[in-house]
Design a protein around this motif. Structure first.
Motif, PDB file in Angstrom:
ATOM      1  N   ALA A 107      -2.640   1.410   1.102  1.00 42.25           N
ATOM      2  CA  ALA A 107      -3.081   0.436   2.106  1.00 42.25           C
ATOM      3  C   ALA A 107      -2.700   0.906   3.509  1.00 42.25           C
ATOM      4  O   ALA A 107      -3.490   0.790   4.451  1.00 42.25           O
ATOM      5  CB  ALA A 107      -2.464  -0.931   1.825  1.00 42.25           C
ATOM      6  N   GLN A 108      -1.489   1.443   3.648  1.00 42.89           N
ATOM      7  CA  GLN A 108      -1.054   1.936   4.956  1.00 42.89           C
ATOM      8  C   GLN A 108      -1.885   3.139   5.379  1.00 42.89           C
ATOM      9  O   GLN A 108      -2.315   3.228   6.543  1.00 42.89           O
ATOM     10  CB  GLN A 108       0.442   2.305   4.908  1.00 42.89           C
ATOM     11  N   ALA A 109      -2.149   4.050   4.457  1.00 45.60           N
ATOM     12  CA  ALA A 109      -2.937   5.241   4.781  1.00 45.60           C
ATOM     13  C   ALA A 109      -4.333   4.846   5.241  1.00 45.60           C
ATOM     14  O   ALA A 109      -4.887   5.441   6.171  1.00 45.60           O
ATOM     15  CB  ALA A 109      -3.013   6.167   3.571  1.00 45.60           C
ATOM     16  N   GLY A 110      -4.904   3.840   4.601  1.00 43.19           N
ATOM     17  CA  GLY A 110      -6.228   3.394   5.008  1.00 43.19           C
ATOM     18  C   GLY A 110      -6.205   2.641   6.327  1.00 43.19           C
ATOM     19  O   GLY A 110      -7.046   2.872   7.196  1.00 43.19           O
ATOM     20  N   ALA A 111      -5.243   1.752   6.477  1.00 46.30           N
ATOM     21  CA  ALA A 111      -5.195   0.910   7.672  1.00 46.30           C
ATOM     22  C   ALA A 111      -5.114   1.726   8.945  1.00 46.30           C
ATOM     23  O   ALA A 111      -5.722   1.383   9.964  1.00 46.30           O
ATOM     24  CB  ALA A 111      -4.014  -0.052   7.581  1.00 46.30           C
ATOM     25  N   PHE A 112      -4.370   2.842   8.893  1.00 41.45           N
ATOM     26  CA  PHE A 112      -4.158   3.644  10.100  1.00 41.45           C
ATOM     27  C   PHE A 112      -4.761   5.044   9.985  1.00 41.45           C
ATOM     28  O   PHE A 112      -4.432   5.926  10.769  1.00 41.45           O
ATOM     29  CB  PHE A 112      -2.661   3.724  10.407  1.00 41.45           C
ATOM     30  N   ALA A 113      -5.659   5.227   9.004  1.00 40.63           N
ATOM     31  CA  ALA A 113      -6.345   6.508   8.817  1.00 40.63           C
ATOM     32  C   ALA A 113      -5.357   7.673   8.798  1.00 40.63           C
ATOM     33  O   ALA A 113      -5.593   8.720   9.388  1.00 40.63           O
ATOM     34  CB  ALA A 113      -7.402   6.710   9.898  1.00 40.63           C
ATOM     35  N   GLY A 114      -4.236   7.476   8.114  1.00 40.64           N
ATOM     36  CA  GLY A 114      -3.250   8.531   7.956  1.00 40.64           C
ATOM     37  C   GLY A 114      -2.233   8.626   9.077  1.00 40.64           C
ATOM     38  O   GLY A 114      -1.365   9.506   9.038  1.00 40.64           O
ATOM     39  N   GLU A 115      -2.298   7.737  10.057  1.00 36.37           N
ATOM     40  CA  GLU A 115      -1.374   7.765  11.191  1.00 36.37           C
ATOM     41  C   GLU A 115      -0.223   6.781  10.969  1.00 36.37           C
ATOM     42  O   GLU A 115      -0.265   5.942  10.071  1.00 36.37           O
ATOM     43  CB  GLU A 115      -2.123   7.420  12.487  1.00 36.37           C
ATOM     44  N   PRO A 116       0.843   6.840  11.820  1.00 33.41           N
ATOM     45  CA  PRO A 116       1.971   5.918  11.672  1.00 33.41           C
ATOM     46  C   PRO A 116       1.576   4.461  11.906  1.00 33.41           C
ATOM     47  O   PRO A 116       0.596   4.161  12.591  1.00 33.41           O
ATOM     48  CB  PRO A 116       2.961   6.390  12.740  1.00 33.41           C
ATOM     49  N   GLY A 117       2.364   3.563  11.352  1.00 36.26           N
ATOM     50  CA  GLY A 117       2.129   2.137  11.549  1.00 36.26           C
ATOM     51  C   GLY A 117       2.737   1.338  10.415  1.00 36.26           C
ATOM     52  O   GLY A 117       3.210   1.892   9.418  1.00 36.26           O
ATOM     53  N   ILE A 118       2.741   0.027  10.585  1.00 34.75           N
ATOM     54  CA  ILE A 118       3.307  -0.895   9.604  1.00 34.75           C
ATOM     55  C   ILE A 118       2.185  -1.734   9.011  1.00 34.75           C
ATOM     56  O   ILE A 118       1.388  -2.321   9.748  1.00 34.75           O
ATOM     57  CB  ILE A 118       4.353  -1.830  10.245  1.00 34.75           C
ATOM     58  N   VAL A 119       2.134  -1.798   7.707  1.00 37.46           N
ATOM     59  CA  VAL A 119       1.152  -2.649   7.038  1.00 37.46           C
ATOM     60  C   VAL A 119       1.900  -3.769   6.324  1.00 37.46           C
ATOM     61  O   VAL A 119       2.898  -3.531   5.638  1.00 37.46           O
ATOM     62  CB  VAL A 119       0.276  -1.838   6.053  1.00 37.46           C
ATOM     63  N   ALA A 120       1.441  -4.995   6.545  1.00 37.38           N
ATOM     64  CA  ALA A 120       2.009  -6.164   5.881  1.00 37.38           C
ATOM     65  C   ALA A 120       0.950  -6.721   4.943  1.00 37.38           C
ATOM     66  O   ALA A 120      -0.116  -7.143   5.388  1.00 37.38           O
ATOM     67  CB  ALA A 120       2.433  -7.209   6.901  1.00 37.38           C
ATOM     68  N   ILE A 121       1.244  -6.697   3.655  1.00 34.69           N
ATOM     69  CA  ILE A 121       0.299  -7.148   2.637  1.00 34.69           C
ATOM     70  C   ILE A 121       0.757  -8.504   2.117  1.00 34.69           C
ATOM     71  O   ILE A 121       1.918  -8.681   1.738  1.00 34.69           O
ATOM     72  CB  ILE A 121       0.234  -6.152   1.472  1.00 34.69           C
ATOM     73  N   ALA A 122      -0.147  -9.455   2.114  1.00 36.71           N
ATOM     74  CA  ALA A 122       0.127 -10.759   1.509  1.00 36.71           C
ATOM     75  C   ALA A 122      -1.136 -11.206   0.800  1.00 36.71           C
ATOM     76  O   ALA A 122      -2.113 -11.585   1.427  1.00 36.71           O
ATOM     77  CB  ALA A 122       0.547 -11.783   2.564  1.00 36.71           C
ATOM     78  N   GLY A 123      -1.121 -11.084  -0.503  1.00 34.08           N
ATOM     79  CA  GLY A 123      -2.241 -11.498  -1.335  1.00 34.08           C
ATOM     80  C   GLY A 123      -1.660 -12.075  -2.606  1.00 34.08           C
ATOM     81  O   GLY A 123      -0.888 -13.027  -2.561  1.00 34.08           O
ATOM     82  N   THR A 124      -1.999 -11.476  -3.748  1.00 34.43           N
ATOM     83  CA  THR A 124      -1.365 -11.878  -5.001  1.00 34.43           C
ATOM     84  C   THR A 124       0.139 -11.683  -4.902  1.00 34.43           C
ATOM     85  O   THR A 124       0.922 -12.536  -5.306  1.00 34.43           O
ATOM     86  CB  THR A 124      -1.925 -11.058  -6.169  1.00 34.43           C
ATOM     87  N   GLY A 125       0.536 -10.545  -4.358  1.00 36.01           N
ATOM     88  CA  GLY A 125       1.941 -10.253  -4.114  1.00 36.01           C
ATOM     89  C   GLY A 125       2.167  -9.971  -2.645  1.00 36.01           C
ATOM     90  O   GLY A 125       1.311 -10.247  -1.804  1.00 36.01           O
ATOM     91  N   SER A 126       3.297  -9.403  -2.342  1.00 33.31           N
ATOM     92  CA  SER A 126       3.659  -9.151  -0.950  1.00 33.31           C
ATOM     93  C   SER A 126       4.436  -7.852  -0.845  1.00 33.31           C
ATOM     94  O   SER A 126       5.262  -7.528  -1.704  1.00 33.31           O
ATOM     95  CB  SER A 126       4.517 -10.309  -0.421  1.00 33.31           C
TER      96      SER A 126
END
Length: 325
Positions: A107-126
């Protein structure tokens, strides 16, 4: 000459998505199915394998042609998990060894196209995961922190209603919740909640989680729902700020993923709270560049020695846009 293909897999608690991609980044086939997390799905292995076969059949690709496979899997947290994860991916004749990471990593790799950053996932889990500028990968659970997903939002709300923290302004929401549970009043709601104790654990979690859209939709009209969203958004912001300490740069990019995290009620609260953190402008909340399955394909392309540039990212985005929901 056919130079081979890579496979990217995003296997979460609610959905499994797969992309079969050539070495130019063009998506040749996709597959999808129910959740592939062994912590949430009894048939997780079958769900993942069926989705892989869908994608390969759509692309007319055979296992020996696959030169890299990256699977982001919910529930994969340590080396011991390779014992079960390997059984999800052991296709006969596969031309490479599958590489497994937690689903937050793709998810992080996709969100930032391989660049640095923080991804916060909240769906079924977290899960909250960061890739810092120096390449360090750090998750919020390493700080013994957990923010919570859809079912946790509902757990909190239900408890508040059952201890009578709701008011007249919450009456419409409470009626909707009673209808969801198939009861007419709070005593019936309490009794149904107790009955659910005997249900299958994963089915019970999904039942609670499916109620989350009722809560987020009422967040601006029902105070008890707004307060529940406030609390979970705050816990998420705490996790994001914990990981932001690993970024020396003045600005940190943040992306929100998952059905709950992407809801306006939740995303808006996270954005407002982060905007109020000093120094001003520290956090920049951005839309994901690619869906998680494309992030898995991106990592697979890199493992195959492909330089992932702008045109490759554009082709990945075009081929996986239908796999975002």
């Amino acid at each position: 000459m056919d130079r081979g293909y890579v496979i990217g897999i995003d296997s979460g608690g609610s959905h499994t998505r797969v992309a079969c991609v050539d070495l130019e980044g063009t998506v040749r086939g996709t597959g999808r199915g129910p959740g592939g997390s062994p912590n949430h799905n009894v048939d997780a292995r079958r769900h993942v394998r069926d989705a892989i076969h869908q994608a390969m059949e759509a692309a007319n690709v055979k296992p020996p042609q696959v030169v890299a496979m990256v699977s982001g899997m919910a529930g994969f947290d340590q080396e011991d998990d390779l014992k079960w994860a390997a059984g999800f991916l052991d296709l006969d004749g596969l031309g490479c060894r599958a590489h497994v990471v937690n689903d937050a990593m793709v998810a992080q790799a996709g969100a930032f196209a391989g660049e640095p950053g923080i991804v916060a996932i909240a769906g079924t889990g977290s899960m909250i995961l960061a890739v810092a500028e120096d390449g360090e990968v750090i998750r919020n659970d390493r700080y013994r922190h957990y923010a919570g997903g859809a079912r946790h939002l509902v757990f909190d709300l239900m408890a508040r209603i059952l201890i009578d923290e709701d008011t007249a302004a919450d009456a419409v929401l409470v009626e909707e919740i009673c209808r969801y549970w198939g009861v007419s009043d709070k005593p019936g709601l309490r009794a149904k909640a107790r009955e659910l104790e005997a249900a299958d654990y994963n089915e019970a979690k999904r039942f609670y989680g499916r109620m989350a859209p009722l809560v987020t939709a009422a967040a601006d009209s029902a105070p008890v729902a707004g307060a529940a969203c406030d609390r979970l958004a705050h816990f998420t912001c705490v996790g994001i700020r914990l990981l932001a300490a690993h970024f020396p740069s003045p600005t940190v990019r943040v992306a929100l993923l998952g059905g709950l995290a992407r809801s306006p009620a939740f995303a808006g609260r996270v954005s407002v709270e982060l905007a109020g953190v000093a120094p001003a402008g520290r956090f920049h909340v951005t839309d994901p560049a690619l869906p998680p399955v494309a992030g898995a394909a991106l990592l697979a392309l890199q493992r195959a020695g492909v330089v992932v540039d702008g045109p490759v990212i554009e082709r990945l985005a075009a081929g996986t846009s239908h796999l975002t929901t």
